[in-house]
Write an enzyme that holds these catalytic residues in place. Structure first.
Site, mmCIF file in Angstrom:
data_model
loop_
_atom_site.group_PDB
_atom_site.id
_atom_site.type_symbol
_atom_site.label_atom_id
_atom_site.label_comp_id
_atom_site.label_asym_id
_atom_site.label_seq_id
_atom_site.Cartn_x
_atom_site.Cartn_y
_atom_site.Cartn_z
ATOM 1 N N HIS A 236 -5.674 -4.053 4.704
ATOM 2 C CA HIS A 236 -5.415 -3.186 5.727
ATOM 3 C C HIS A 236 -4.754 -4.073 6.918
ATOM 4 O O HIS A 236 -5.695 -4.877 7.207
ATOM 5 C CB HIS A 236 -6.317 -2.170 6.225
ATOM 6 N N CYS B 229 -5.744 8.151 4.632
ATOM 7 C CA CYS B 229 -5.871 7.246 3.895
ATOM 8 C C CYS B 229 -7.424 6.513 3.881
ATOM 9 O O CYS B 229 -8.015 6.319 4.832
ATOM 10 C CB CYS B 229 -4.871 5.815 4.269
ATOM 11 N N GLY B 230 -8.092 6.741 2.776
ATOM 12 C CA GLY B 230 -9.693 6.515 2.885
ATOM 13 C C GLY B 230 -10.001 4.997 3.122
ATOM 14 O O GLY B 230 -10.677 4.582 3.951
ATOM 15 N N THR B 231 -9.474 4.113 2.502
ATOM 16 C CA THR B 231 -9.562 2.738 2.645
ATOM 17 C C THR B 231 -9.204 2.268 4.068
ATOM 18 O O THR B 231 -9.859 1.452 4.766
ATOM 19 C CB THR B 231 -8.850 1.785 1.597
ATOM 20 N N GLY B 232 -8.079 3.099 4.486
ATOM 21 C CA GLY B 232 -7.643 2.562 5.793
ATOM 22 C C GLY B 232 -8.218 3.156 6.864
ATOM 23 O O GLY B 232 -8.775 2.385 7.961
ATOM 24 N N ASN C 243 -0.985 -2.150 4.182
ATOM 25 C CA ASN C 243 -1.039 -0.912 4.796
ATOM 26 C C ASN C 243 -1.309 -0.941 6.333
ATOM 27 O O ASN C 243 -2.064 -1.903 6.549
ATOM 28 C CB ASN C 243 -2.590 0.161 4.263
ATOM 29 N N CYS D 137 -8.362 3.167 -4.067
ATOM 30 C CA CYS D 137 -7.833 4.234 -3.206
ATOM 31 C C CYS D 137 -8.950 5.017 -2.824
ATOM 32 O O CYS D 137 -9.702 5.645 -3.795
ATOM 33 C CB CYS D 137 -6.647 5.068 -4.009
ATOM 34 N N GLU E 239 1.362 3.700 4.737
ATOM 35 C CA GLU E 239 0.684 3.161 3.485
ATOM 36 C C GLU E 239 1.740 2.207 2.862
ATOM 37 O O GLU E 239 2.639 2.662 2.541
ATOM 38 C CB GLU E 239 0.038 4.215 2.779
HETATM 39 N N1 LIG Z 1 -1.266 2.479 -0.603
HETATM 40 C C1 LIG Z 1 -2.442 1.751 -0.831
HETATM 41 C C2 LIG Z 1 -3.415 2.371 -2.077
HETATM 42 C C3 LIG Z 1 -3.694 3.697 -1.560
HETATM 43 C C4 LIG Z 1 -4.661 3.739 -0.782
HETATM 44 C C5 LIG Z 1 -5.271 5.137 0.097
HETATM 45 N N2 LIG Z 1 -4.446 6.225 -0.449
HETATM 46 C C6 LIG Z 1 -6.407 5.349 0.203
HETATM 47 O O1 LIG Z 1 -6.875 6.636 0.304
HETATM 48 O O2 LIG Z 1 -7.171 4.360 0.310
HETATM 49 C C7 LIG Z 1 -2.051 0.436 -1.177
HETATM 50 O O3 LIG Z 1 -1.095 -0.063 -1.821
HETATM 51 O O4 LIG Z 1 -3.010 -0.372 -0.893
#
Ligand SMILES: N[C@H](CCC[C@H](N)C(=O)O)C(=O)O
Length: 269
Positions: free
Chosen positions: A153, A211-214, A184, A72, A202
């Site tokens: 993603h 969403c950071g990874t997004g 995501n 996350c 998400e």
């Molecule tokens: N919902 C995401 C995890 C949280 C990622 C998101 N909150 C971020 O900031 O990267 C998943 O299940 O892959």
């Protein structure tokens, strides 16, 4: 049980140290109860601070629906600020064990307070079969690009982003048959020159403010397809993240993390 509420650009989390959880050992149920915005504290996710055998510390992340995610991005900035300011780690750069591997945040500290965090998010993983791939989602077609940033993603480039589209098509794409573990979904609009706009549906949460990874996945997909440069600013609903992709190398995310409040809770059942 003591907890701390934090957020990264409005993507909000409950942070609990493992030794605080006591009898609440089922973190899936705990996340469902605590993240509920009507019957619990309310959050997009639950972060558990745990000991690690292979790194300085371990972070586990549970979505609001109780599913455990590998990583996350906004959460690890909050997590890093928490462990530093609560004196758990006394370094401004350290290793965090996650299910996506060891992630390295670097803290920018002013007067003992973490002002912002840079995270080495590792290398993106692509699927050559899912690059600008046309798919059907309900009554619409979308061209999707898959980028894994520790979590899966899908990136969809749009002329304009509207929330109605996200609420309608986000869950359809999240559960598309191409993604047996879900994904995501990031809706992205290219900006003027070195900026993009991102809104994310998400996996396991729904529409979040950030969403950071997004955002990293969106920046990488935009760069790889020639739509944006390697270093860019991503505009999210409540603020910006700076993303830098050392081409074909690691992705670096720069952004804020904020405390909201400390509290304690004893669940009725
Ligand atoms: N919902 C995401 C995890 C949280 C990622 C998101 N909150 C971020 O900031 O990267 C998943 O299940 O892959």
């Amino acid at each position: 049980m003591k907890f701390t509420k934090m957020h990264g650009l409005g993507n909000d989390f409950i942070i609990i140290e493992e030794e605080q959880t006591g009898k609440y050992s089922d973190y899936t149920v705990l996340a469902q109860k605590l993240c509920d915005r009507h019957f619990g504290i309310g959050a997009d996710g639950l972060l558990i601070v745990a000991k690690s055998q292979i790194a300085d510390i371990k972070m586990r992340i549970f979505n609001a629906d109780g599913s455990e995610a590998e990583m996350c991005g906004n959460g690890i900035r909050c997590f890093a600020k928490y462990v530093y300011e609560r004196g758990i780690l006394k370094k401004d750069k350290f290793e965090v064990e996650t299910l996506a591997g060891v992630i390295i945040p670097t803290l920018y500290i002013k007067n003992g307070i973490v002002d912002s965090v840079m995270v080495d998010m590792g290398k993106p993983v692509f699927d050559d079969a899912i690059e600008d791939l046309p798919i059907e989602a309900g009554d619409r077609h979308f061209n999707i690009t898959y980028v894994n940033m520790g979590v899966p993603h899908v990136v969809v480039f749009m002329e304009e982003i509207n929330v109605e589209d996200i609420l309608k098509y986000g869950p359809i794409i999240e559960h598309h048959k191409l993604f047996p573990h879900g994904t995501n979904v990031n809706f992205v609009k290219i900006g003027n020159r070195d900026d993009i706009y991102v809104r994310t549906w998400e996996r396991g949460v729904g529409l979040t403010l950030a969403c950071g990874t997004g955002t990293c996945a969106s920046a990488v997909a935009a760069c790889k397809s020639g739509r944006a440069p390697e270093k860019l600013t991503a505009h999210l609903a409540a603020g910006d993240l700076r993303i830098e992709w050392v081409h074909n190398g690691n992705v670096y995310m720069y952004g804020p993390a904020e405390f909201v409040f400390d509290g304690s809770i004893e669940l009725s059942k």
